[in-house]
Enzyme design. Sequence first.
Site, PDB file in Angstrom:
ATOM      1  N   ALA A  33       0.816  -1.225   0.000  1.00 35.74           N
ATOM      2  CA  ALA A  33       0.000   0.000   0.000  1.00 35.74           C
ATOM      3  C   ALA A  33       0.847   1.272   0.000  1.00 35.74           C
ATOM      4  CB  ALA A  33      -0.933  -0.023   1.211  1.00 35.74           C
ATOM      5  N   THR A  37       0.239   5.399  -1.691  1.00 33.82           N
ATOM      6  CA  THR A  37      -0.114   6.561  -0.846  1.00 33.82           C
ATOM      7  C   THR A  37       0.167   7.878  -1.571  1.00 33.82           C
ATOM      8  OG1 THR A  37       2.055   6.412   0.203  1.00 33.82           O
ATOM      9  CG2 THR A  37       0.192   5.422   1.390  1.00 33.82           C
ATOM     10  N   ARG A  45      -1.365   0.477   7.808  1.00 31.42           N
ATOM     11  CA  ARG A  45      -0.770   0.371   9.158  1.00 31.42           C
ATOM     12  C   ARG A  45       0.138   1.524   9.539  1.00 31.42           C
ATOM     13  NH1 ARG A  45      -1.326  -4.251   6.607  1.00 31.42           N
ATOM     14  NH2 ARG A  45      -2.774  -5.724   7.546  1.00 31.42           N
ATOM     15  N   VAL A 112      -4.964  -3.179  -4.437  1.00 29.37           N
ATOM     16  CA  VAL A 112      -6.215  -3.613  -5.071  1.00 29.37           C
ATOM     17  C   VAL A 112      -6.828  -2.542  -5.981  1.00 29.37           C
ATOM     18  CG1 VAL A 112      -6.742  -5.267  -3.224  1.00 29.37           C
ATOM     19  CG2 VAL A 112      -7.554  -2.909  -3.024  1.00 29.37           C
ATOM     20  N   HIS A 128      -3.921  -9.739  -3.937  1.00 33.27           N
ATOM     21  CA  HIS A 128      -5.101  -9.516  -3.095  1.00 33.27           C
ATOM     22  C   HIS A 128      -6.297  -9.060  -3.904  1.00 33.27           C
ATOM     23  CE1 HIS A 128      -2.511  -9.047   0.793  1.00 33.27           C
ATOM     24  NE2 HIS A 128      -2.612 -10.283   0.371  1.00 33.27           N
ATOM     25  N   CYS A 139     -23.108 -17.263  -5.524  1.00 31.52           N
ATOM     26  CA  CYS A 139     -23.050 -18.117  -6.733  1.00 31.52           C
ATOM     27  C   CYS A 139     -21.821 -17.826  -7.586  1.00 31.52           C
ATOM     28  CB  CYS A 139     -24.320 -17.889  -7.560  1.00 31.52           C
ATOM     29  SG  CYS A 139     -24.438 -16.227  -8.249  1.00 31.52           S
ATOM     30  N   CYS A 157     -28.694 -15.177  -8.305  1.00 27.91           N
ATOM     31  CA  CYS A 157     -29.196 -16.132  -7.296  1.00 27.91           C
ATOM     32  C   CYS A 157     -30.006 -15.444  -6.198  1.00 27.91           C
ATOM     33  CB  CYS A 157     -28.015 -16.898  -6.675  1.00 27.91           C
ATOM     34  SG  CYS A 157     -27.030 -15.896  -5.555  1.00 27.91           S
ATOM     35  N   SER A 197       4.487  -3.170   4.927  1.00 33.36           N
ATOM     36  CA  SER A 197       4.914  -3.404   6.320  1.00 33.36           C
ATOM     37  C   SER A 197       5.300  -4.866   6.522  1.00 33.36           C
ATOM     38  CB  SER A 197       3.758  -3.072   7.272  1.00 33.36           C
ATOM     39  OG  SER A 197       2.665  -3.969   7.001  1.00 33.36           O
TER      40      SER A 197
HETATM   41  C1  BV8 Z   1      -4.650 -16.400   4.397  1.00 32.06           C
HETATM   42  C2  BV8 Z   1      -8.355  -6.862   1.915  1.00 32.06           C
HETATM   43  C3  BV8 Z   1      -4.889 -18.688   4.635  1.00 32.06           C
HETATM   44  C4  BV8 Z   1      -8.250  -6.196   0.623  1.00 32.06           C
HETATM   45  C5  BV8 Z   1      -6.367  -7.390   3.137  1.00 32.06           C
HETATM   46  C6  BV8 Z   1      -1.879 -14.799  12.877  1.00 32.06           C
HETATM   47  C7  BV8 Z   1      -0.535 -14.763  12.543  1.00 32.06           C
HETATM   48  C8  BV8 Z   1      -0.145 -14.748  11.218  1.00 32.06           C
HETATM   49  C9  BV8 Z   1      -1.089 -14.745  10.186  1.00 32.06           C
HETATM   50  C10 BV8 Z   1      -2.426 -14.765  10.521  1.00 32.06           C
HETATM   51  C11 BV8 Z   1      -2.823 -14.779  11.852  1.00 32.06           C
HETATM   52  N1  BV8 Z   1      -4.168 -14.764  11.870  1.00 32.06           N
HETATM   53  C12 BV8 Z   1      -4.629 -14.756  10.591  1.00 32.06           C
HETATM   54  C13 BV8 Z   1      -3.584 -14.764   9.775  1.00 32.06           C
HETATM   55  C14 BV8 Z   1      -3.627 -14.762   8.304  1.00 32.06           C
HETATM   56  C15 BV8 Z   1      -3.945 -13.349   7.805  1.00 32.06           C
HETATM   57  C16 BV8 Z   1      -2.882 -12.395   8.290  1.00 32.06           C
HETATM   58  O1  BV8 Z   1      -1.813 -12.346   7.763  1.00 32.06           O
HETATM   59  N2  BV8 Z   1      -3.211 -11.623   9.324  1.00 32.06           N
HETATM   60  C17 BV8 Z   1      -2.183 -10.759   9.883  1.00 32.06           C
HETATM   61  C18 BV8 Z   1      -2.572  -9.321   9.644  1.00 32.06           C
HETATM   62  C19 BV8 Z   1      -2.012 -11.119  11.342  1.00 32.06           C
HETATM   63  N3  BV8 Z   1      -3.843 -13.470   6.375  1.00 32.06           N
HETATM   64  C20 BV8 Z   1      -4.914 -13.849   5.686  1.00 32.06           C
HETATM   65  O2  BV8 Z   1      -6.008 -14.067   6.146  1.00 32.06           O
HETATM   66  C21 BV8 Z   1      -4.650 -14.071   4.203  1.00 32.06           C
HETATM   67  N4  BV8 Z   1      -5.148 -15.328   3.835  1.00 32.06           N
HETATM   68  O3  BV8 Z   1      -3.762 -16.429   5.195  1.00 32.06           O
HETATM   69  O4  BV8 Z   1      -5.261 -17.502   3.976  1.00 32.06           O
HETATM   70  C22 BV8 Z   1      -5.954 -19.628   4.419  1.00 32.06           C
HETATM   71  C23 BV8 Z   1      -5.599 -20.895   4.045  1.00 32.06           C
HETATM   72  C24 BV8 Z   1      -6.600 -21.774   3.837  1.00 32.06           C
HETATM   73  C25 BV8 Z   1      -7.918 -21.406   3.981  1.00 32.06           C
HETATM   74  C26 BV8 Z   1      -8.270 -20.117   4.349  1.00 32.06           C
HETATM   75  C27 BV8 Z   1      -7.284 -19.216   4.573  1.00 32.06           C
HETATM   76  C28 BV8 Z   1      -5.354 -12.987   3.398  1.00 32.06           C
HETATM   77  C29 BV8 Z   1      -4.608 -11.698   3.560  1.00 32.06           C
HETATM   78  C30 BV8 Z   1      -5.253 -10.622   2.689  1.00 32.06           C
HETATM   79  C31 BV8 Z   1      -5.964  -9.720   3.596  1.00 32.06           C
HETATM   80  N5  BV8 Z   1      -6.570  -8.637   2.824  1.00 32.06           N
HETATM   81  N6  BV8 Z   1      -7.201  -6.455   2.697  1.00 32.06           N
HETATM   82  C32 BV8 Z   1      -8.470  -4.741   0.871  1.00 32.06           C
HETATM   83  O5  BV8 Z   1      -9.534  -4.391   1.391  1.00 32.06           O
HETATM   84  O6  BV8 Z   1      -7.561  -3.977   0.536  1.00 32.06           O
HETATM   85  S1  BV8 Z   1      -5.081  -6.940   4.127  1.00 32.06           S
HETATM   86  C33 BV8 Z   1      -4.352  -5.469   3.753  1.00 32.06           C
HETATM   87  O7  BV8 Z   1      -2.978  -5.654   4.145  1.00 32.06           O
HETATM   88  C34 BV8 Z   1      -4.285  -5.093   2.299  1.00 32.06           C
HETATM   89  O8  BV8 Z   1      -4.723  -6.085   1.405  1.00 32.06           O
HETATM   90  C35 BV8 Z   1      -2.807  -4.855   2.073  1.00 32.06           C
HETATM   91  O9  BV8 Z   1      -2.469  -5.118   0.777  1.00 32.06           O
HETATM   92  C36 BV8 Z   1      -2.228  -5.836   2.994  1.00 32.06           C
HETATM   93  C37 BV8 Z   1      -0.753  -5.654   3.291  1.00 32.06           C
HETATM   94  O10 BV8 Z   1      -0.559  -4.361   3.821  1.00 32.06           O
HETATM   95  P1  BV8 Z   1       0.596  -3.453   3.170  1.00 32.06           P
HETATM   96  O11 BV8 Z   1       0.389  -3.396   1.711  1.00 32.06           O
HETATM   97  O12 BV8 Z   1       1.917  -3.921   3.655  1.00 32.06           O
HETATM   98  O13 BV8 Z   1       0.232  -2.029   3.769  1.00 32.06           O
HETATM   99  P2  BV8 Z   1       0.640  -1.461   5.203  1.00 32.06           P
HETATM  100  O14 BV8 Z   1      -0.172  -0.242   5.439  1.00 32.06           O
HETATM  101  O15 BV8 Z   1       0.634  -2.557   6.208  1.00 32.06           O
HETATM  102  O16 BV8 Z   1       2.176  -1.016   5.002  1.00 32.06           O
HETATM  103  C38 BV8 Z   1       2.482   0.012   4.080  1.00 32.06           C
HETATM  104  C39 BV8 Z   1       3.914   0.433   4.347  1.00 32.06           C
HETATM  105  O17 BV8 Z   1       4.266   1.414   3.379  1.00 32.06           O
HETATM  106  C40 BV8 Z   1       4.090   1.089   5.710  1.00 32.06           C
HETATM  107  O18 BV8 Z   1       5.242   0.542   6.352  1.00 32.06           O
HETATM  108  C41 BV8 Z   1       4.309   2.583   5.390  1.00 32.06           C
HETATM  109  O19 BV8 Z   1       5.205   3.182   6.285  1.00 32.06           O
HETATM  110  C42 BV8 Z   1       4.921   2.504   4.015  1.00 32.06           C
HETATM  111  N7  BV8 Z   1       4.659   3.694   3.168  1.00 32.06           N
HETATM  112  C43 BV8 Z   1       3.550   4.481   3.170  1.00 32.06           C
HETATM  113  N8  BV8 Z   1       3.691   5.434   2.224  1.00 32.06           N
HETATM  114  C44 BV8 Z   1       4.912   5.255   1.642  1.00 32.06           C
HETATM  115  C45 BV8 Z   1       5.529   4.150   2.245  1.00 32.06           C
HETATM  116  N9  BV8 Z   1       6.753   3.714   1.890  1.00 32.06           N
HETATM  117  C46 BV8 Z   1       7.381   4.390   0.902  1.00 32.06           C
HETATM  118  N10 BV8 Z   1       6.845   5.467   0.276  1.00 32.06           N
HETATM  119  C47 BV8 Z   1       5.624   5.927   0.621  1.00 32.06           C
HETATM  120  N11 BV8 Z   1       5.125   7.009   0.001  1.00 32.06           N
END
Ligand code: BV8
Length: 247
Positions: A33, A37, A45, A112, A128, A139, A157, A197
Amino acid sequence: MEKVFKGKEIDLAVGELASLLKKAKKTVILTGAGMDTESNIPDFRSKNGWWKKIDPRMVASTESLYNDYSLFHEFYLMRIKLLEGIVPHEGHYIIADLEKRGMIKSVVTQNVAGLHTVAGNQNVYELHGNIKSIRCDGCNQGAKLEDFFAGKDCTSCGARALRPNVVLFGETLPPQVWEDAVGDIKSCDLLIVIGTSLEVYPVNQLPLWARGKTVFINNEDRGAGYPFDLRIIGKAGEVLRKLQEKL
Ligand code: BV8
């Protein structure tokens, strides 16, 4: 030995990145993400991120879809509406130019909004999904964005289950896209990770599976413990602009 560059050292670091990129035979870019930005799309995050205000389990999980559809629908309707008028920034176009010049093989993204494709990249893996494409969760039929906007039930559906084609928490990633992306990352000799992140599984495993050189570009130092060869703490747009000047 990893090297961390920030502030005025960035020029030095980008020089190193440019030489890695020129030497590499197959480069892949992994974005999060933080790549969007600078196109005014909030991330998740950092301090103004979505998950600082809202618990993702309440709005971006399978539970929210099944147990509180109106809140789920309200959240994604707002997210999609916020994308109106949003365009790629210079950094996206630089990455598209790198592909056109044959300097990168593909972009693997967690984002996304589809901005890499809009900017011109052809080989993009949207791990994602894409928020502007809608389907019925009942469906699986594709549905119109305007029907989702109007809060309509599925015309095929009748279920109250229209949803964006994004991967919710608790859902698996699209298998073929995941497999292809993993294949590219395991076979590349340079992986550049930008604006993530590294908190979300399984995408956060990808940098550990890269076998070549790995570079991390982020505006905060995240991913402690990842063995990046080069860490550049800075803004994606600025680092990419400097990189383009050195190529
Ligand atoms: C799955 C929906 C398995 C789409 C999103 C406990 C421990 C470990 C894992 C898990 C757990 N409990 C559950 C889980 C699994 C879970 C998970 O990882 N949870 C975590 C958070 C604890 N994962 C899932 O559920 C995934 N599926 O594991 O399936 C499975 C197997 C069999 C059967 C069933 C399931 C699915 C994960 C997808 C979740 N969807 N969103 C939407 O609405 O957008 S999550 C969300 O986080 C977004 O999709 C995003 O893409 C994703 C990752 O975030 P980042 O892109 O890294 O963004 P973030 O803000 O975190 O960081 C941005 C960074 O950029 C920051 O550091 C910032 O400082 C920096 N930045 C900002 N601006 C700039 C910059 N850097 C440079 N220049 C800039 N200008």
